[in-house]
Write a protein that holds these residues in place. Structure first.
Motif, PDB file in Angstrom:
ATOM      1  N   LEU A  58       0.711  -1.047   0.175  1.00 58.42           N
ATOM      2  CA  LEU A  58      -0.054   0.007   0.095  1.00 58.42           C
ATOM      3  C   LEU A  58       0.793   1.207  -0.066  1.00 58.42           C
ATOM      4  O   LEU A  58       0.385   2.076  -0.469  1.00 58.42           O
ATOM      5  CB  LEU A  58      -0.707  -0.046   1.156  1.00 58.42           C
ATOM      6  N   SER A  59       2.014   1.094   0.788  1.00 53.32           N
ATOM      7  CA  SER A  59       2.949   2.478   0.868  1.00 53.32           C
ATOM      8  C   SER A  59       3.575   2.577  -0.578  1.00 53.32           C
ATOM      9  O   SER A  59       4.103   3.779  -1.036  1.00 53.32           O
ATOM     10  CB  SER A  59       3.993   2.019   2.022  1.00 53.32           C
ATOM     11  N   GLY A  60       3.491   1.382  -1.372  1.00 53.99           N
ATOM     12  CA  GLY A  60       4.243   1.701  -2.699  1.00 53.99           C
ATOM     13  C   GLY A  60       3.213   2.749  -3.574  1.00 53.99           C
ATOM     14  O   GLY A  60       3.975   3.414  -4.381  1.00 53.99           O
ATOM     15  N   GLY A  61       2.091   2.658  -3.321  1.00 55.34           N
ATOM     16  CA  GLY A  61       1.159   3.684  -4.097  1.00 55.34           C
ATOM     17  C   GLY A  61       1.518   5.189  -3.653  1.00 55.34           C
ATOM     18  O   GLY A  61       1.415   5.980  -4.375  1.00 55.34           O
ATOM     19  N   LYS A  62       1.669   5.292  -2.304  1.00 51.97           N
ATOM     20  CA  LYS A  62       1.884   6.613  -2.013  1.00 51.97           C
ATOM     21  C   LYS A  62       3.240   7.015  -2.195  1.00 51.97           C
ATOM     22  O   LYS A  62       3.740   8.166  -2.877  1.00 51.97           O
ATOM     23  CB  LYS A  62       1.929   6.801  -0.326  1.00 51.97           C
ATOM     24  N   PHE A  63       4.231   5.867  -2.256  1.00 53.89           N
ATOM     25  CA  PHE A  63       5.566   6.237  -2.956  1.00 53.89           C
ATOM     26  C   PHE A  63       5.496   6.876  -4.576  1.00 53.89           C
ATOM     27  O   PHE A  63       6.284   7.715  -4.552  1.00 53.89           O
ATOM     28  CB  PHE A  63       6.528   5.105  -2.893  1.00 53.89           C
ATOM     29  N   CYS A  64       4.750   6.096  -5.207  1.00 57.62           N
ATOM     30  CA  CYS A  64       4.563   6.488  -6.358  1.00 57.62           C
ATOM     31  C   CYS A  64       4.085   8.210  -6.510  1.00 57.62           C
ATOM     32  O   CYS A  64       4.715   8.895  -7.580  1.00 57.62           O
ATOM     33  CB  CYS A  64       3.743   5.684  -7.194  1.00 57.62           C
ATOM     34  N   GLU A  65       3.071   8.463  -5.878  1.00 55.72           N
ATOM     35  CA  GLU A  65       2.597   9.751  -6.078  1.00 55.72           C
ATOM     36  C   GLU A  65       3.700  10.807  -5.529  1.00 55.72           C
ATOM     37  O   GLU A  65       3.867  11.976  -6.182  1.00 55.72           O
ATOM     38  CB  GLU A  65       1.289   9.981  -5.018  1.00 55.72           C
ATOM     39  N   ILE A  66       4.492  10.551  -4.530  1.00 55.05           N
ATOM     40  CA  ILE A  66       5.501  11.495  -4.046  1.00 55.05           C
ATOM     41  C   ILE A  66       6.656  11.719  -5.094  1.00 55.05           C
ATOM     42  O   ILE A  66       6.994  12.586  -5.491  1.00 55.05           O
ATOM     43  CB  ILE A  66       6.226  10.989  -2.735  1.00 55.05           C
ATOM     44  N   VAL A  67       7.042  10.421  -5.693  1.00 54.22           N
ATOM     45  CA  VAL A  67       8.052  10.273  -6.718  1.00 54.22           C
ATOM     46  C   VAL A  67       7.625  11.434  -7.849  1.00 54.22           C
ATOM     47  O   VAL A  67       8.244  11.996  -8.664  1.00 54.22           O
ATOM     48  CB  VAL A  67       8.508   8.938  -6.921  1.00 54.22           C
ATOM     49  N   TYR A  68       6.352  10.999  -8.302  1.00 49.01           N
ATOM     50  CA  TYR A  68       5.768  11.657  -9.475  1.00 49.01           C
ATOM     51  C   TYR A  68       5.917  13.301  -9.415  1.00 49.01           C
ATOM     52  O   TYR A  68       6.349  13.968 -10.115  1.00 49.01           O
ATOM     53  CB  TYR A  68       4.338  11.130  -9.843  1.00 49.01           C
ATOM     54  N   SER A  69       5.625  13.487  -8.200  1.00 50.88           N
ATOM     55  CA  SER A  69       5.432  15.182  -7.929  1.00 50.88           C
ATOM     56  C   SER A  69       6.833  15.693  -7.763  1.00 50.88           C
ATOM     57  O   SER A  69       7.114  16.716  -8.263  1.00 50.88           O
ATOM     58  CB  SER A  69       4.863  15.298  -6.348  1.00 50.88           C
ATOM     59  N   ILE A  70       8.060  14.763  -7.158  1.00 54.16           N
ATOM     60  CA  ILE A  70       9.301  15.260  -7.361  1.00 54.16           C
ATOM     61  C   ILE A  70       9.845  15.274  -8.739  1.00 54.16           C
ATOM     62  O   ILE A  70      10.435  16.223  -9.341  1.00 54.16           O
ATOM     63  CB  ILE A  70      10.161  14.373  -6.813  1.00 54.16           C
ATOM     64  N   LEU A  71       9.333  14.085  -9.937  1.00 57.94           N
ATOM     65  CA  LEU A  71       9.828  14.357 -11.165  1.00 57.94           C
ATOM     66  C   LEU A  71       9.260  15.505 -11.820  1.00 57.94           C
ATOM     67  O   LEU A  71       9.591  16.144 -12.513  1.00 57.94           O
ATOM     68  CB  LEU A  71       9.625  13.166 -11.813  1.00 57.94           C
ATOM     69  N   GLN A  72       7.920  15.824 -11.556  1.00 60.59           N
ATOM     70  CA  GLN A  72       7.221  16.847 -12.358  1.00 60.59           C
ATOM     71  C   GLN A  72       7.850  18.093 -11.830  1.00 60.59           C
ATOM     72  O   GLN A  72       8.051  18.872 -12.656  1.00 60.59           O
ATOM     73  CB  GLN A  72       5.803  16.622 -11.986  1.00 60.59           C
ATOM     74  N   GLY A  73       8.274  18.227 -10.515  1.00 64.47           N
ATOM     75  CA  GLY A  73       8.687  19.683 -10.305  1.00 64.47           C
ATOM     76  C   GLY A  73      10.164  19.636 -10.520  1.00 64.47           C
ATOM     77  O   GLY A  73      10.448  20.938 -11.067  1.00 64.47           O
ATOM     78  N   TYR A  74      10.901  18.671 -10.757  1.00 68.36           N
ATOM     79  CA  TYR A  74      12.246  18.620 -11.430  1.00 68.36           C
ATOM     80  C   TYR A  74      12.446  19.158 -12.836  1.00 68.36           C
ATOM     81  O   TYR A  74      13.047  20.172 -13.152  1.00 68.36           O
ATOM     82  CB  TYR A  74      12.976  17.320 -11.190  1.00 68.36           C
ATOM     83  N   ALA A  75      11.345  18.880 -13.623  1.00 64.60           N
ATOM     84  CA  ALA A  75      11.382  18.817 -15.059  1.00 64.60           C
ATOM     85  C   ALA A  75      10.721  20.169 -15.404  1.00 64.60           C
ATOM     86  O   ALA A  75      11.230  21.126 -16.339  1.00 64.60           O
ATOM     87  CB  ALA A  75      10.251  18.010 -15.708  1.00 64.60           C
ATOM     88  N   THR A  76       9.824  20.907 -14.641  1.00 60.34           N
ATOM     89  CA  THR A  76       9.168  22.187 -14.765  1.00 60.34           C
ATOM     90  C   THR A  76       9.780  23.253 -13.746  1.00 60.34           C
ATOM     91  O   THR A  76       9.455  24.417 -13.891  1.00 60.34           O
ATOM     92  CB  THR A  76       7.651  22.083 -14.439  1.00 60.34           C
ATOM     93  N   ASN A  77      10.807  22.884 -12.970  1.00 59.59           N
ATOM     94  CA  ASN A  77      11.603  23.760 -12.097  1.00 59.59           C
ATOM     95  C   ASN A  77      10.510  24.620 -11.235  1.00 59.59           C
ATOM     96  O   ASN A  77      10.503  25.634 -10.801  1.00 59.59           O
ATOM     97  CB  ASN A  77      12.399  24.758 -12.749  1.00 59.59           C
TER      98      ASN A  77
END
Length: 253
Positions: A40-59
């Motif tokens: 279940l934590s794997g799903g939360k982990f995915c959402e956090i990682v997505y937010s980091i990658l999106q923030g990194y790409a868009t600054n």
């Protein structure tokens, strides 16, 4: 050596802290054979990682993790950012939907999934999360793969619930546990090699001659690796399997 938290200092605290907390939760639940919380934590982990990658790409990092309305489509959008490292553009965005699928359709996120939470799925989650966070550390801190993995391993220290720790001292809280099991628990609860002297102190054991004999026997069974000088030990994969059985006897199913 820099710790993994410091290596991720470029990520805003509102994303960094949840990332580290979820990763530690996944590793801890896996060590305790709690398959459902681990997955279940794997799903939360995915959402956090997505937010980091999106923030990194868009600054433009969000203040906190967010859940896209269509997770798969959102990850595909990450593939359009050609200016980021390839692992941030292709590899991780393609891995995240797989992790998310385990959360949604493998009997974890809701009733009626195809299978019950199990060791096989939880192992997939732990392995993928381990690789993803190591890659994030590598990119943000400009490290080699081995250096990044070493930092992540320091995060993954097993916090076995039957071990008390204060500073450099550790104690097994079940005094009825056999000496071999106590050794497995103490060595397995450490992210690095453990000195024989430290083990003797943690156990309060005085008979060094017999203790070394037991360590040699465990070394022969490939439960632990006893260094040539017989001064340092570390757990081996068969020892980790044995440790899981010890922990499962201590933790309710």
């Amino acid at each position: 050596m820099t710790d993994a938290s410091a290596a991720l200092s470029a990520i805003p605290k509102g994303l960094r802290d949840p990332l580290l907390a979820e990763y530690r939760s996944i590793v801890q639940n896996y060590a305790e054979r709690r398959w459902s919380p681990s997955e279940l934590s794997g799903g939360k982990f995915c959402e956090i990682v997505y937010s980091i990658l999106q923030g990194y790409a868009t600054n433009a990092y969000p203040l906190a993790p967010s859940k896209p309305g269509d997770f798969v489509s959102a990850c595909r959008t990450l593939e359009t950012y050609g200016h980021v490292p390839r692992s941030f553009q292709i590899l991780i965005p393609r891995a995240l939907p797989t992790l998310y699928e385990v959360r949604n359709n493998r009997g974890v996120g809701h009733v009626g999934g195809e299978v019950d939470p199990n060791h096989m799925d939880a192992t997939l989650v732990v392995s993928m999360c381990n690789w993803i966070i190591a890659e994030i550390v590598r990119v943000f801190h400009n490290l080699s793969v081995d250096e990044a993995q070493a930092l992540v391993d320091s995060l993954a220290e097993r916090r076995v619930p039957i071990v008390w720790q204060s500073a450099d001292m550790r104690r097994v809280l079940d005094p009825t546990m056999g000496l071999q099991d106590q050794i497995l628990v103490l060595v397995g609860s450490s992210a690095s090699k453990v000195s024989v002297n430290a083990l003797l102190e943690w156990l309060g054991y005085k008979n060094r001659t017999y203790f070394l004999k037991l360590l040699r026997m465990m070394h022969g069974k490939r439960l632990i690796e006893l260094a040539k000088g017989e001064d340092v030990v570390e757990i081996l994969p068969p020892g980790s399997v044995a440790l899981s059985k010890v922990v499962s006897r201590q933790v309710p199913a």
